[in-house]
Each structure stands twice: as structure tokens, then as C-alpha cells.
Write a protein that holds these residues in place. Structure first.
Motif, PDB file in Angstrom:
ATOM      1  N   PHE A 163      -7.500 -11.520  -7.331  1.00  0.00           N
ATOM      2  CA  PHE A 163      -6.650 -10.385  -7.682  1.00  0.00           C
ATOM      3  C   PHE A 163      -7.400  -9.067  -7.612  1.00  0.00           C
ATOM      4  CE2 PHE A 163      -4.794  -7.428 -10.778  1.00  0.00           C
ATOM      5  CZ  PHE A 163      -3.525  -7.312 -10.227  1.00  0.00           C
ATOM      6  N   SER A 164      -8.632  -9.029  -8.075  1.00  0.00           N
ATOM      7  CA  SER A 164      -9.390  -7.774  -8.054  1.00  0.00           C
ATOM      8  C   SER A 164      -9.729  -7.366  -6.616  1.00  0.00           C
ATOM      9  CB  SER A 164     -10.657  -7.890  -8.897  1.00  0.00           C
ATOM     10  OG  SER A 164     -11.499  -8.900  -8.394  1.00  0.00           O
ATOM     11  N   SER A 165      -9.987  -8.335  -5.753  1.00  0.00           N
ATOM     12  CA  SER A 165     -10.255  -8.008  -4.348  1.00  0.00           C
ATOM     13  C   SER A 165      -9.016  -7.456  -3.667  1.00  0.00           C
ATOM     14  CB  SER A 165     -10.733  -9.255  -3.597  1.00  0.00           C
ATOM     15  OG  SER A 165     -11.932  -9.713  -4.129  1.00  0.00           O
ATOM     16  N   ILE A 166      -7.869  -8.062  -3.925  1.00  0.00           N
ATOM     17  CA  ILE A 166      -6.621  -7.591  -3.336  1.00  0.00           C
ATOM     18  C   ILE A 166      -6.274  -6.205  -3.877  1.00  0.00           C
ATOM     19  CG2 ILE A 166      -4.137  -8.035  -3.222  1.00  0.00           C
ATOM     20  CD1 ILE A 166      -4.852 -11.039  -3.192  1.00  0.00           C
ATOM     21  N   PHE A 167      -6.489  -5.992  -5.155  1.00  0.00           N
ATOM     22  CA  PHE A 167      -6.217  -4.689  -5.760  1.00  0.00           C
ATOM     23  C   PHE A 167      -7.125  -3.617  -5.164  1.00  0.00           C
ATOM     24  CE2 PHE A 167      -6.589  -1.626  -9.345  1.00  0.00           C
ATOM     25  CZ  PHE A 167      -5.268  -1.196  -9.336  1.00  0.00           C
ATOM     26  N   ALA A 168      -8.401  -3.940  -4.971  1.00  0.00           N
ATOM     27  CA  ALA A 168      -9.335  -2.984  -4.375  1.00  0.00           C
ATOM     28  C   ALA A 168      -8.928  -2.659  -2.942  1.00  0.00           C
ATOM     29  CB  ALA A 168     -10.749  -3.540  -4.410  1.00  0.00           C
ATOM     30  N   LEU A 169      -8.525  -3.657  -2.182  1.00  0.00           N
ATOM     31  CA  LEU A 169      -8.086  -3.422  -0.813  1.00  0.00           C
ATOM     32  C   LEU A 169      -6.825  -2.559  -0.773  1.00  0.00           C
ATOM     33  CD1 LEU A 169      -8.556  -4.009   2.166  1.00  0.00           C
ATOM     34  CD2 LEU A 169      -7.176  -6.070   1.899  1.00  0.00           C
ATOM     35  N   THR A 170      -5.924  -2.793  -1.715  1.00  0.00           N
ATOM     36  CA  THR A 170      -4.711  -1.981  -1.813  1.00  0.00           C
ATOM     37  C   THR A 170      -5.053  -0.523  -2.103  1.00  0.00           C
ATOM     38  OG1 THR A 170      -3.485  -3.900  -2.606  1.00  0.00           O
ATOM     39  CG2 THR A 170      -2.506  -1.752  -3.009  1.00  0.00           C
ATOM     40  N   ILE A 171      -6.007  -0.299  -2.986  1.00  0.00           N
ATOM     41  CA  ILE A 171      -6.440   1.066  -3.304  1.00  0.00           C
ATOM     42  C   ILE A 171      -7.043   1.734  -2.078  1.00  0.00           C
ATOM     43  CG2 ILE A 171      -8.113   2.417  -4.636  1.00  0.00           C
ATOM     44  CD1 ILE A 171      -7.676   0.432  -6.925  1.00  0.00           C
ATOM     45  N   ILE A 172      -7.848   1.007  -1.321  1.00  0.00           N
ATOM     46  CA  ILE A 172      -8.493   1.574  -0.137  1.00  0.00           C
ATOM     47  C   ILE A 172      -7.454   1.954   0.921  1.00  0.00           C
ATOM     48  CG2 ILE A 172     -10.018   1.037   1.797  1.00  0.00           C
ATOM     49  CD1 ILE A 172     -11.640  -0.690  -0.220  1.00  0.00           C
ATOM     50  N   VAL A 173      -6.504   1.063   1.172  1.00  0.00           N
ATOM     51  CA  VAL A 173      -5.480   1.330   2.184  1.00  0.00           C
ATOM     52  C   VAL A 173      -4.576   2.484   1.756  1.00  0.00           C
ATOM     53  CG1 VAL A 173      -3.452   0.359   3.327  1.00  0.00           C
ATOM     54  CG2 VAL A 173      -5.531  -0.995   3.141  1.00  0.00           C
ATOM     55  N   ALA A 174      -4.161   2.488   0.496  1.00  0.00           N
ATOM     56  CA  ALA A 174      -3.295   3.562   0.004  1.00  0.00           C
ATOM     57  C   ALA A 174      -4.012   4.910   0.041  1.00  0.00           C
ATOM     58  CB  ALA A 174      -2.825   3.247  -1.414  1.00  0.00           C
ATOM     59  N   THR A 175      -5.288   4.910  -0.288  1.00  0.00           N
ATOM     60  CA  THR A 175      -6.066   6.148  -0.226  1.00  0.00           C
ATOM     61  C   THR A 175      -6.148   6.664   1.203  1.00  0.00           C
ATOM     62  OG1 THR A 175      -7.377   5.490  -2.139  1.00  0.00           O
ATOM     63  CG2 THR A 175      -8.316   7.183  -0.705  1.00  0.00           C
TER      64      THR A 175
END
Length: 94
Positions: free
Chosen positions: A56-68
């Protein structure tokens, strides 16, 4: 760029670049480089989350990177004048 498109897509109207694209192309390149630097900076700070064993933390971090990256690129395109509200409305009407 135009020469490369002519060799890859000869006699094709899609491969002809208009004057608007030619004038906006340097701004698009600058926005892309700034977006890349921003994504790199966010990735640098979230490297611990990306390497975490908990998925979950890896997916959340990837989501933050893509959204940014998406948000930063869109903002830069609007601020530089490459895109405006009419262009976006035109794309969504299709």
C-alpha cells in the motif's frame, strides 16, 4: 523534427507541423524538463516508501509521484501559455 517526420510519414497531412506548434515547442520542452526535475525530487523524498515491503505504501508513493508530475506539467503549460481554457474545453467536447 519536421525532417524526421517527413521520412517516417511521407505525404501525410498529420506529419506537417503548424506554426502554432513550432512557436510553442520550446515552451513544451522547458515544461517537460521542469516536470522531470520535479518528479525526480518527489521520487528522491519518497524512496523509502517505494522500497517498503508493504504494498500500500509503495502504491501510494507512486500515486503521489504521478499526480505531482501531471499537476506540475499542466500548471506549467497553462502558465507558459501553451494551453488555455478554450483548448481544454475543445478537447473535452469531442
Amino acid at each position: 523534427l519536421q525532417r524526421g517526420l517527413k521520412t517516417a510519414l511521407p505525404d501525410n497531412t498529420v506529419s506537417k507541423l503548424d506554426d502554432r506548434f513550432k512557436s510553442k515547442f520550446p515552451k513544451i520542452i522547458v515544461a517537460s524538463v521542469i516536470m522531470g526535475l520535479g518528479v525526480f525530487a518527489v521520487d528522491y523524498h519518497l524512496v523509502d516508501w517505494l522500497n517498503d515491503a508493504f504494498a500500500f505504501s509503495s502504491i501510494f508513493a507512486l500515486t503521489i509521484i504521478v499526480a505531482t508530475g501531471m499537476g506540475l506539467y499542466a500548471t506549467l503549460l497553462f502558465l507558459s501559455g501553451v494551453l488555455n481554457r478554450n483548448d481544454i474545453a475543445k478537447y473535452f467536447r469531442k
